[in-house]
Design an enzyme around this catalytic site. Structure first.
Site, short mmCIF file in Angstrom:
data_model
loop_
_atom_site.label_atom_id
_atom_site.label_comp_id
_atom_site.label_asym_id
_atom_site.label_seq_id
_atom_site.Cartn_x
_atom_site.Cartn_y
_atom_site.Cartn_z
N GLU A 328 -44.11 -26.58 15.77
CA GLU A 328 -45.11 -26.14 14.91
C GLU A 328 -46.52 -25.97 15.57
OE1 GLU A 328 -44.93 -29.41 12.09
OE2 GLU A 328 -43.47 -28.53 11.08
N ASP A 402 -36.61 -32.17 7.19
CA ASP A 402 -37.87 -32.82 7.28
C ASP A 402 -38.27 -33.54 6.10
OD1 ASP A 402 -40.72 -33.53 8.00
OD2 ASP A 402 -41.60 -31.48 7.46
N GLU A 430 -44.87 -37.38 1.50
CA GLU A 430 -45.43 -36.02 1.53
C GLU A 430 -44.60 -35.20 0.77
OE1 GLU A 430 -44.75 -34.35 5.60
OE2 GLU A 430 -45.21 -32.40 4.81
#
Ligand code: GCV
Length: 737
Positions: A328, A402, A430
């Protein structure tokens, strides 16, 4: 802080009586008295977490007083002093006054705590401490000098501190202190929180306010919160904290910031918590003035060796580095044509002389790699097995993508016998509704830890990989991405405190049960009234499955809003990277839905050991909870229930919403039993969750229908709005991004 108020009141009463208390007006005395009386339903703001130590009912208080009337506990070290303070604080809270401090028991009911060095009397008791190691403890009820007593014994001061918290947990969960014979030692060596905290105090994926690390006021001022943070972690056995975000800023490694880190380390040290830092791989270029960060370059290696020496001169027990590299957009060894092992080993070499470790993340994937994202970490790391230095842990997220509400376990677990693999769980939610959805993650952690990799035959659970037991590694670790911030309740909600709690307990022993830990937490947080414990544990145990149902049922994943990850956005095909779009993952069209990772598709199944690969590959055997993770299927596919895939999908969405409605009702029924402030917060958040669960259901169904044109199954309500309504929503203020 009710407890702190009453302590202050006690002090005030003491002072008043030493002075001419008869001169104090009657009204003031009455007020002082009122403030002192325990009101079970008094408002609480959650700051005390599970360390509330509220007054016990009279009968239990009497029993406890008989068991702990005296404390025999010399405290020649800061760690023993911390343990003793905690015991005194707790017993004063439970009983209204602390036990008498004595040098040796003079009456029945003494509590003795220490190591053979700090309390030589323990040597006469024939305790066998050999198997407890450096962090374990024993708690025994036994006669000491002919009088019934309770003993907390350990080889180290830290073991005594852990034992003290364990004894307090017994009291807080309503367990008897009679006949105690507890021996505990952690099964995982490095039990660490990962803070994704930036130096400007923004917390990436944080939903509980700003970072607790007040870099501006440091190093001179250490917020008292750091001590309470340390107490909470030590109560669970968490022994490390990575202070800064894995998307790292090299500035943390400059002398100015290292001085601040040292102050934090000094506060955490008595509680057995080592500090670690996320290291930016390109730091030698950014703050060191070098032209390269090539891990095989002699100057770069020398720079890291000097940096390590500089850190250890300030912080002798510094834990080491956590690194996100070539992922990332983060720099890494591949920028210089080197491997992840080259990068990790360079840092490991710099830390080794000081006893530090490297936690090197396997969360690596690239938009330039056309292969299935779920396969990329295994493809990258499996060939590096056995090539890491022995002070490197490879840190692997629980699933291959993820932190989704549900993923199968990462195929790396079990696949790298020559490398200790560390678990990375996310505590912050998240992808599970931020802080306003109730999702107890104990069931998620348990599901992953108890999954069988079959690496060395049946029973090769992920837990045994993580403890190092399966492949015989001495170094082992578990990391949790923290959900902690400056919110008064630390975690953004009372129920999110349970996720910090369960992470710590499972890091200590990955085979503990999610249900048992939920029971502990509820008793410590809301009291041990069965009328509270049973329903609240019930809510918690079904809460994560509800989220899976209304967000990502049957193996769907990564369907959330772009960037902030708030709310549903299954239609999204835009943004900077295809592998960040929901359409990449669900692959739905008019005929079907799901990612084909079977042997006919991306063949991600082949990354698992054969029995697991076969089960995931075979439609007749694959657990339906992973169906669309591994298979692309027609909407008309027959499920085991006899319903079609479409019908079953819709049922799951509705079931998720219905579960939240039920949780909300259960909670409403507890009004009056739980203090108003915490009850009100959870009630409000459950209302938000119900509204948002409905939104997830309706928006998802509206979108799938726009593709498949199928009618809703009988009895299922139509979405409240047309698809365009959901597609038009935007959330520029969503937190944590
Ligand atoms: C810290 C996901 C999150 C990122 C996070 C990343 C990681 O992509 O959305 O915020 O970055 O995981 O774990 O490195």
């Amino acid at each position: 802080m009710v407890q702190r108020q009453s302590r202050a009141v006690v002090a005030a009463v003491g002072q008043a009586s030493r002075a001419a208390w008869c001169a104090v007006p009657l009204a003031t005395l009455a007020l002082l008295l009122l403030a002192w009386l325990p009101f079970p339903a008094a408002a609480e703001d959650g700051y005390d977490l599970w360390l509330r130590y509220r007054p016990l009912p009279a009968q239990r208080a009497g029993e406890l007083r008989a068991r702990v009337s005296q404390l025999v506990m010399p405290a020649p070290s800061p760690t023993l002093a911390a343990a003793r303070d905690e015991l005194l604080r707790a017993f004063e809270g439970f009983l209204g006054r602390p036990p008498a401090m004595v040098d040796a028991p003079t009456s029945p009911g003494a509590l003795l705590a220490g190591t053979p060095a700090s309390l030589p009397l323990l040597r006469t008791l024939g305790l066998d401490l050999a198997a407890l190691g450096n962090e374990g403890y024993a708690i025994r009820s036994l006669p000491v000098q002919g009088r019934p007593a309770t003993v907390i014994a350990a080889n180290t001061d830290l073991g005594v501190l852990y034992g003290a918290f364990a004894l307090l947990r017994q009291v807080q969960t309503g367990a008897s202190l009679d006949g105690l014979d507890i021996r505990e030692a952690p099964r995982v060596k490095v039990r660490v929180l990962n803070h994704w905290d930036n130096l400007d105090r923004h917390v990436e994926r944080g939903y509980a306010g700003a970072s607790i690390w007040d870099w501006w006021k440091l190093p001179d001022y250490a917020d008292p919160r750091y001590t309470d943070y340390a107490r909470a972690n030590a109560s669970l056995g968490i022994n490390g904290a990575v202070l800064n975000n894995v998307n790292a800023n090299a500035t943390i490694l400059t002398p100015r910031y290292l001085a601040k880190v040292r102050t934090i380390a000094e506060v955490l040290r008595p509680y057995g918590i080592r500090v670690y830092l996320s290291a930016r791989f390109s730091a030698p270029m950014e703050i060191g003035g070098l032209q390269t960060a090539d891990p095989l370059d002699a100057d770069v290696r020398a720079w890291w060796r000097a940096k390590a020496a500089e850190i250890y001169a300030l912080i002798p027990d510094f834990g080491g580095f956590l690194v996100k590299a070539n992922s990332e957009g983060q720099p890494g060894p591949q920028d210089f044509g080197r491997t992840h092992a080259d990068g990790a080993n360079m840092l490991a070499e710099a830390l080794a002389p000081h006893g530090g470790i490297v936690m090197w993340r396997a969360f690596v994937y690239s938009q330039h790699n056309p292969d299935d994202r779920a396969k990329q970490a295994w493809t990258e790391f499996k060939p590096l097995d056995g090539k890491f230095r022995d002070n490197v842990l490879v840190q692997v997220k629980n699933g291959p993508i993820d932190f989704q509400p549900r993923e199968p376990f990462s195929p790396l677990f079990g696949a790298m016998p020559g490398t200790p693999l560390m678990m990375e769980f996310q505590i912050t939610k998240e992808y599970l509704g931020f802080a306003t959805h109730l999702a107890y993650l104990g069931t998620l952690y348990e599901e992953v830890l108890q999954a069988d990799t079959h690496a060395l035959g049946a029973g090769s659970t992920v837990a045994r990989v993580v403890t190092g037991e399966l492949h015989g590694h001495a170094l082992s670790g578990m990391a949790g991405v923290a959900n902690i911030g400056t919110d008064r309740d630390w975690c953004g909600s009372i129920f999110d405190q349970a996720n910090w709690y369960v992470f710590g307990r499972m890091a200590w022993n990955p085979d503990l049960s999610a249900r048992d830990i939920a029971g502990e937490w509820v008793r410590m947080t809301f009291g041990d009234d069965p009328a509270i414990v049973e329903p609240v544990v019930g809510m918690m145990m079904e809460s994560r499955e509800a989220v899976v149902d209304y967000m990502t049922p049957l193996g769907l994943h990564h369907l959330m809003g772009r960037g902030h990850h708030y709310g549903p956005m299954p239609w999204d095909a835009g943004g900077p990277r295809a592998d960040w779009t929901p359409v990449y993952y669900h692959r739905a069209d008019k005929d079907g839905i799901g990612f084909d990772r079977s042997s006919k598709g991306s063949n991600a199944v082949a990354q698992y050991a054969l029995p697991v690969a076969r089960r995931f590959d075979d439609l007749a055997q694959v657990p339906e909870e992973y169906l669309l993770w591994f298979h692309h299927l027609p909407w008309t596919h027959r499920m085991r229930s006899g319903a079609t895939l479409w019908e079953e999908l819709v049922r799951h969405y509705s079931r998720g919403v219905a579960t939240v409605a039920r949780m909300r009702e259960t909670w409403a029924g507890l009004a009056g039993r739980i203090d108003s402030q915490r009850h009100h917060q959870a009630a409000t958040f459950l209302a938000i969750q119900q509204r948002e669960a409905q939104w997830w259901r309706d928006a998802s169904i509206a979108y799938w229908q726009s593709l498949n044109g199928l009618p809703l199954p009988a009895g299922e309500a139509a979405p409240a709005h047309p698809l365009e309504y959901y597609q038009g929503l935007s959330f520029p203020d969503a937190p944590g991004n």
